[in-house]
Motif scaffolding. Structure first.
Motif, PDB file in Angstrom:
ATOM      1  N   ARG A 138     -41.033  -4.795  36.050  1.00 25.58           N
ATOM      2  CA  ARG A 138     -40.738  -4.561  34.744  1.00 25.58           C
ATOM      3  C   ARG A 138     -40.422  -3.777  34.715  1.00 25.58           C
ATOM      4  NH1 ARG A 138     -45.033  -4.645  30.932  1.00 25.58           N
ATOM      5  NH2 ARG A 138     -46.844  -4.171  32.561  1.00 25.58           N
ATOM      6  N   LEU A 139     -41.178  -2.514  35.658  1.00 25.62           N
ATOM      7  CA  LEU A 139     -41.067  -0.888  35.231  1.00 25.62           C
ATOM      8  C   LEU A 139     -40.663  -0.355  35.906  1.00 25.62           C
ATOM      9  CD1 LEU A 139     -42.899   1.231  34.659  1.00 25.62           C
ATOM     10  CD2 LEU A 139     -44.343   1.441  36.990  1.00 25.62           C
ATOM     11  N   ALA A 140     -39.503  -1.159  36.974  1.00 25.16           N
ATOM     12  CA  ALA A 140     -37.817  -0.728  37.487  1.00 25.16           C
ATOM     13  C   ALA A 140     -37.320  -0.592  36.319  1.00 25.16           C
ATOM     14  CB  ALA A 140     -38.230  -1.229  38.665  1.00 25.16           C
ATOM     15  N   LEU A 141     -37.262  -2.210  35.857  1.00 23.51           N
ATOM     16  CA  LEU A 141     -36.250  -2.529  34.756  1.00 23.51           C
ATOM     17  C   LEU A 141     -36.728  -1.353  33.210  1.00 23.51           C
ATOM     18  CD1 LEU A 141     -33.757  -4.046  33.402  1.00 23.51           C
ATOM     19  CD2 LEU A 141     -36.290  -5.532  32.457  1.00 23.51           C
ATOM     20  N   TYR A 142     -37.662  -1.074  33.253  1.00 21.13           N
ATOM     21  CA  TYR A 142     -37.850   0.487  32.285  1.00 21.13           C
ATOM     22  C   TYR A 142     -37.509   1.562  32.617  1.00 21.13           C
ATOM     23  CZ  TYR A 142     -40.777   2.816  27.885  1.00 21.13           C
ATOM     24  OH  TYR A 142     -40.934   3.383  27.248  1.00 21.13           O
ATOM     25  N   GLY A 143     -37.412   1.998  33.623  1.00 20.77           N
ATOM     26  CA  GLY A 143     -36.604   3.241  34.064  1.00 20.77           C
ATOM     27  C   GLY A 143     -35.193   3.350  34.508  1.00 20.77           C
ATOM     28  N   LEU A 144     -34.571   1.998  34.263  1.00 18.29           N
ATOM     29  CA  LEU A 144     -33.532   1.961  34.935  1.00 18.29           C
ATOM     30  C   LEU A 144     -32.701   1.933  33.047  1.00 18.29           C
ATOM     31  CD1 LEU A 144     -30.481   1.006  36.172  1.00 18.29           C
ATOM     32  CD2 LEU A 144     -30.915  -1.619  36.238  1.00 18.29           C
ATOM     33  N   GLY A 145     -33.498   0.945  31.535  1.00 19.38           N
ATOM     34  CA  GLY A 145     -33.025   0.999  31.106  1.00 19.38           C
ATOM     35  C   GLY A 145     -32.873   2.586  30.001  1.00 19.38           C
ATOM     36  N   VAL A 146     -34.373   2.906  30.333  1.00 18.95           N
ATOM     37  CA  VAL A 146     -34.417   4.006  29.475  1.00 18.95           C
ATOM     38  C   VAL A 146     -33.086   5.297  30.072  1.00 18.95           C
ATOM     39  CG1 VAL A 146     -35.894   6.632  28.995  1.00 18.95           C
ATOM     40  CG2 VAL A 146     -36.656   3.848  28.844  1.00 18.95           C
ATOM     41  N   GLY A 147     -32.896   5.736  31.888  1.00 19.51           N
ATOM     42  CA  GLY A 147     -32.041   5.867  32.028  1.00 19.51           C
ATOM     43  C   GLY A 147     -30.744   5.431  31.683  1.00 19.51           C
ATOM     44  N   THR A 148     -30.669   4.065  31.847  1.00 17.29           N
ATOM     45  CA  THR A 148     -28.961   4.076  30.923  1.00 17.29           C
ATOM     46  C   THR A 148     -28.544   4.478  29.941  1.00 17.29           C
ATOM     47  OG1 THR A 148     -28.884   2.181  32.567  1.00 17.29           O
ATOM     48  CG2 THR A 148     -27.881   2.055  30.226  1.00 17.29           C
ATOM     49  N   ILE A 149     -29.517   4.280  28.949  1.00 15.97           N
ATOM     50  CA  ILE A 149     -29.800   4.612  27.335  1.00 15.97           C
ATOM     51  C   ILE A 149     -29.118   5.970  26.932  1.00 15.97           C
ATOM     52  CG2 ILE A 149     -30.701   5.207  25.535  1.00 15.97           C
ATOM     53  CD1 ILE A 149     -32.662   2.315  25.692  1.00 15.97           C
ATOM     54  N   GLN A 150     -29.561   6.905  28.344  1.00 20.02           N
ATOM     55  CA  GLN A 150     -29.871   7.944  28.411  1.00 20.02           C
ATOM     56  C   GLN A 150     -28.009   8.706  28.648  1.00 20.02           C
ATOM     57  OE1 GLN A 150     -33.423   9.637  30.797  1.00 20.02           O
ATOM     58  NE2 GLN A 150     -32.943  11.369  28.803  1.00 20.02           N
ATOM     59  N   VAL A 151     -27.511   8.463  29.545  1.00 17.81           N
ATOM     60  CA  VAL A 151     -26.542   8.387  29.870  1.00 17.81           C
ATOM     61  C   VAL A 151     -25.354   8.135  29.458  1.00 17.81           C
ATOM     62  CG1 VAL A 151     -25.193   8.465  31.811  1.00 17.81           C
ATOM     63  CG2 VAL A 151     -27.110   8.905  32.411  1.00 17.81           C
ATOM     64  N   VAL A 152     -25.303   7.066  28.371  1.00 13.78           N
ATOM     65  CA  VAL A 152     -24.205   6.612  27.898  1.00 13.78           C
ATOM     66  C   VAL A 152     -23.967   7.064  26.704  1.00 13.78           C
ATOM     67  CG1 VAL A 152     -23.640   3.986  26.508  1.00 13.78           C
ATOM     68  CG2 VAL A 152     -24.427   3.914  28.682  1.00 13.78           C
ATOM     69  N   SER A 153     -25.773   7.414  25.453  1.00 13.25           N
ATOM     70  CA  SER A 153     -25.719   8.266  24.825  1.00 13.25           C
ATOM     71  C   SER A 153     -24.322   9.831  25.336  1.00 13.25           C
ATOM     72  CB  SER A 153     -27.150   8.461  23.993  1.00 13.25           C
ATOM     73  OG  SER A 153     -27.548   8.460  24.882  1.00 13.25           O
ATOM     74  N   ALA A 154     -25.417  10.111  26.018  1.00 15.83           N
ATOM     75  CA  ALA A 154     -25.231  11.642  26.055  1.00 15.83           C
ATOM     76  C   ALA A 154     -23.550  11.224  26.418  1.00 15.83           C
ATOM     77  CB  ALA A 154     -25.948  12.438  27.655  1.00 15.83           C
ATOM     78  N   LEU A 155     -23.117  10.999  26.633  1.00 17.05           N
ATOM     79  CA  LEU A 155     -21.394  10.990  27.298  1.00 17.05           C
ATOM     80  C   LEU A 155     -20.551  10.694  26.084  1.00 17.05           C
ATOM     81  CD1 LEU A 155     -21.253   8.849  30.330  1.00 17.05           C
ATOM     82  CD2 LEU A 155     -20.614  11.700  30.461  1.00 17.05           C
ATOM     83  N   ILE A 156     -21.397   9.866  24.444  1.00 12.86           N
ATOM     84  CA  ILE A 156     -20.482   9.002  23.868  1.00 12.86           C
ATOM     85  C   ILE A 156     -20.910  10.670  23.125  1.00 12.86           C
ATOM     86  CG2 ILE A 156     -20.813   8.077  21.335  1.00 12.86           C
ATOM     87  CD1 ILE A 156     -22.269   5.373  22.922  1.00 12.86           C
ATOM     88  N   LEU A 157     -21.998  11.491  22.626  1.00 13.70           N
ATOM     89  CA  LEU A 157     -22.219  12.132  22.021  1.00 13.70           C
ATOM     90  C   LEU A 157     -21.501  13.523  22.372  1.00 13.70           C
ATOM     91  CD1 LEU A 157     -25.982  11.964  21.541  1.00 13.70           C
ATOM     92  CD2 LEU A 157     -24.573  11.712  19.892  1.00 13.70           C
ATOM     93  N   ILE A 158     -21.290  13.801  23.889  1.00 12.65           N
ATOM     94  CA  ILE A 158     -20.525  15.010  24.186  1.00 12.65           C
ATOM     95  C   ILE A 158     -18.826  14.692  24.076  1.00 12.65           C
ATOM     96  CG2 ILE A 158     -19.619  16.101  26.304  1.00 12.65           C
ATOM     97  CD1 ILE A 158     -21.918  15.361  27.763  1.00 12.65           C
ATOM     98  N   THR A 159     -18.534  13.985  24.025  1.00 14.78           N
ATOM     99  CA  THR A 159     -17.228  13.779  23.448  1.00 14.78           C
ATOM    100  C   THR A 159     -16.558  13.175  22.498  1.00 14.78           C
ATOM    101  OG1 THR A 159     -16.856  11.666  25.311  1.00 14.78           O
ATOM    102  CG2 THR A 159     -15.564  11.795  24.251  1.00 14.78           C
ATOM    103  N   ALA A 160     -17.740  12.640  21.480  1.00 14.43           N
ATOM    104  CA  ALA A 160     -17.705  13.104  19.711  1.00 14.43           C
ATOM    105  C   ALA A 160     -17.660  14.617  19.306  1.00 14.43           C
ATOM    106  CB  ALA A 160     -18.798  11.854  19.717  1.00 14.43           C
ATOM    107  N   LEU A 161     -19.344  15.388  19.649  1.00 14.33           N
ATOM    108  CA  LEU A 161     -19.247  16.570  19.440  1.00 14.33           C
ATOM    109  C   LEU A 161     -19.171  18.193  19.772  1.00 14.33           C
ATOM    110  CD1 LEU A 161     -23.381  15.920  18.369  1.00 14.33           C
ATOM    111  CD2 LEU A 161     -20.804  15.730  16.937  1.00 14.33           C
ATOM    112  N   LEU A 162     -18.633  17.786  21.418  1.00 10.80           N
ATOM    113  CA  LEU A 162     -18.796  18.846  22.185  1.00 10.80           C
ATOM    114  C   LEU A 162     -17.114  18.670  22.941  1.00 10.80           C
ATOM    115  CD1 LEU A 162     -21.662  19.229  24.530  1.00 10.80           C
ATOM    116  CD2 LEU A 162     -20.893  20.275  22.213  1.00 10.80           C
ATOM    117  N   ARG A 163     -16.250  17.687  22.905  1.00 12.86           N
ATOM    118  CA  ARG A 163     -14.362  17.874  23.597  1.00 12.86           C
ATOM    119  C   ARG A 163     -14.158  18.096  22.729  1.00 12.86           C
ATOM    120  NH1 ARG A 163     -13.369  13.300  28.524  1.00 12.86           N
ATOM    121  NH2 ARG A 163     -12.503  14.296  29.063  1.00 12.86           N
ATOM    122  N   HIS A 164     -12.654  18.829  22.907  1.00 13.94           N
ATOM    123  CA  HIS A 164     -11.930  19.817  21.997  1.00 13.94           C
ATOM    124  C   HIS A 164     -10.803  20.147  22.480  1.00 13.94           C
ATOM    125  CE1 HIS A 164     -13.751  23.757  21.842  1.00 13.94           C
ATOM    126  NE2 HIS A 164     -15.034  22.396  21.774  1.00 13.94           N
TER     127      HIS A 164
END
Length: 336
Positions: A310-336
């Motif tokens: 359960r704890l491993a799933l929590y860590g993996l889930g939060v890490g996935t949220i961070q990476v996916v959101s970062a990729l989306i935000l960087i593409t939307a806000l910074l990439r040009h």
């Protein structure tokens, strides 16, 4: 003597750092920083588990890492920070918000206590163990919760530290700003940010550190908000006044961040001799490698494995949220 108690753990961390520097010459793609934390993890979970090493490794992890960050300011200028711009600030604010909301939501779905959820959210959104240590007294977290989350955050950070440089290069190519944003906007601790960025190049280290510093500067805001959330939860559960201690004590701008900004300002206003920047960078690198060795030594894999899936799933889930959101935000806000 206090110094005498620190020496064993500090000495072991230094030895691992020296060995890592030597091995890095044989495996330059991995780098001394990455090797140091990996050797630390192996040693700290096998033959270097002596309790007398604890004070020295704690000192190395915290103080040397802080000095390392401060000295990096002497290698940067305001003009470099200006390259990030308003969109960079917007990226950090959005990224931190998504990380906190995601960690709190997922933790609740998995049945974790509010204490663990808040520590997990702050540790991932801001600056790893340092943020957890700052948040813990404000939300009155017990030592078991604190130790569990620190172990999980550092373990997941180590995994991301080794994978983000590869992912960033594959997606963003040669753009050091975008790769710096991914690493500096996602990884948990300063040491992991510097280590991951070092696997790319020194310019990426500078940009990643700037994005990371912007997150650290938000620590006081996160601590105060979490303190209010905890107080409100207690009031709701116990239907009585609850005073959360520590809100106004030691939660302002960390001294090493202030030092980083001061050195950066001096370097921007005055033309410093070249040897100043070179010396600052060399000392900063050594401090960082020693600190990473200590982080590895203090990472208890047994405690993590005992915590279960359960704890491993929590860590993996939060890490996935961070990476996916970062990729989306960087593409939307910074990439040009």
């Amino acid at each position: 003597m206090k110094v005498k108690g620190i020496l064993p753990g500090l000495g072991v961390s230094i030895v691992i750092a020296v060995i890592s520097q030597g091995l890095a010459r044989l495996v330059p793609a991995l780098g001394a920083a990455t090797i140091a934390i990996l050797l630390g993890i192996v040693g700290g979970n096998t033959f270097l588990k002596q309790p007398q090493l604890g004070r020295g490794t704690k000192f190395s992890e915290s103080k040397l890492l802080e000095y390392s960050v401060m000295l990096l300011g002497a290698t940067m200028t305001v003009q470099t920070i200006g390259k990030i711009g308003g969109w960079g600030v917007a990226f950090i604010l959005c990224q931190m918000t998504i990380t906190i909301v995601g960690a709190l939501w997922l933790g609740k779905r998995l049945g974790f206590s509010q204490s663990i959820r808040l520590l997990m959210a702050g540790g991932n959104a801001v600056c790893g163990s340092s943020a957890i240590a700052s948040i813990a007294p404000v939300i009155e977290a017990d030592e078991d919760d604190k130790g569990t989350v620190i172990t999980l955050v550092n373990l997941m950070g180590t995994v991301l530290m080794l994978t983000l440089p590869i992912l960033g290069t594959a997606i963003f190519g040669t753009s050091v700003i975008l790769k710096g944003a991914l690493i500096g906007g996602t990884l948990q601790s300063v040491g992991q940010v510097v280590a991951a960025a070092s696997m790319v190049n020194q310019t990426t280290v500078q940009f990643a550190t700037i994005f990371k510093i912007m997150r650290i500067m938000m620590l006081v805001v996160v601590v105060l908000i979490f303190g209010r959330m905890h107080k409100r939860a207690i009031e709701n559960e116990l239907a009585e006044d609850a005073v959360v201690s520590g809100n106004g004590n030691g939660h302002w701008l960390p001294w090493y961040v202030a030092g980083f900004l001061i050195l950066c300002a001096i370097n921007s206003l005055v033309t410093l001799p070249a040897f100043v920047g070179v010396t600052a960078h060399t000392i900063s690198s050594w401090f960082e490698i020693i600190a990473l060795a200590a982080i590895g030594l203090r990472l208890n894999l047994i405690n993590f494995l005992k915590a279960g899936k359960r704890l491993a799933l929590y860590g993996l889930g939060v890490g996935t949220i961070q990476v996916v959101s970062a990729l989306i935000l960087i593409t939307a806000l910074l990439r040009h």
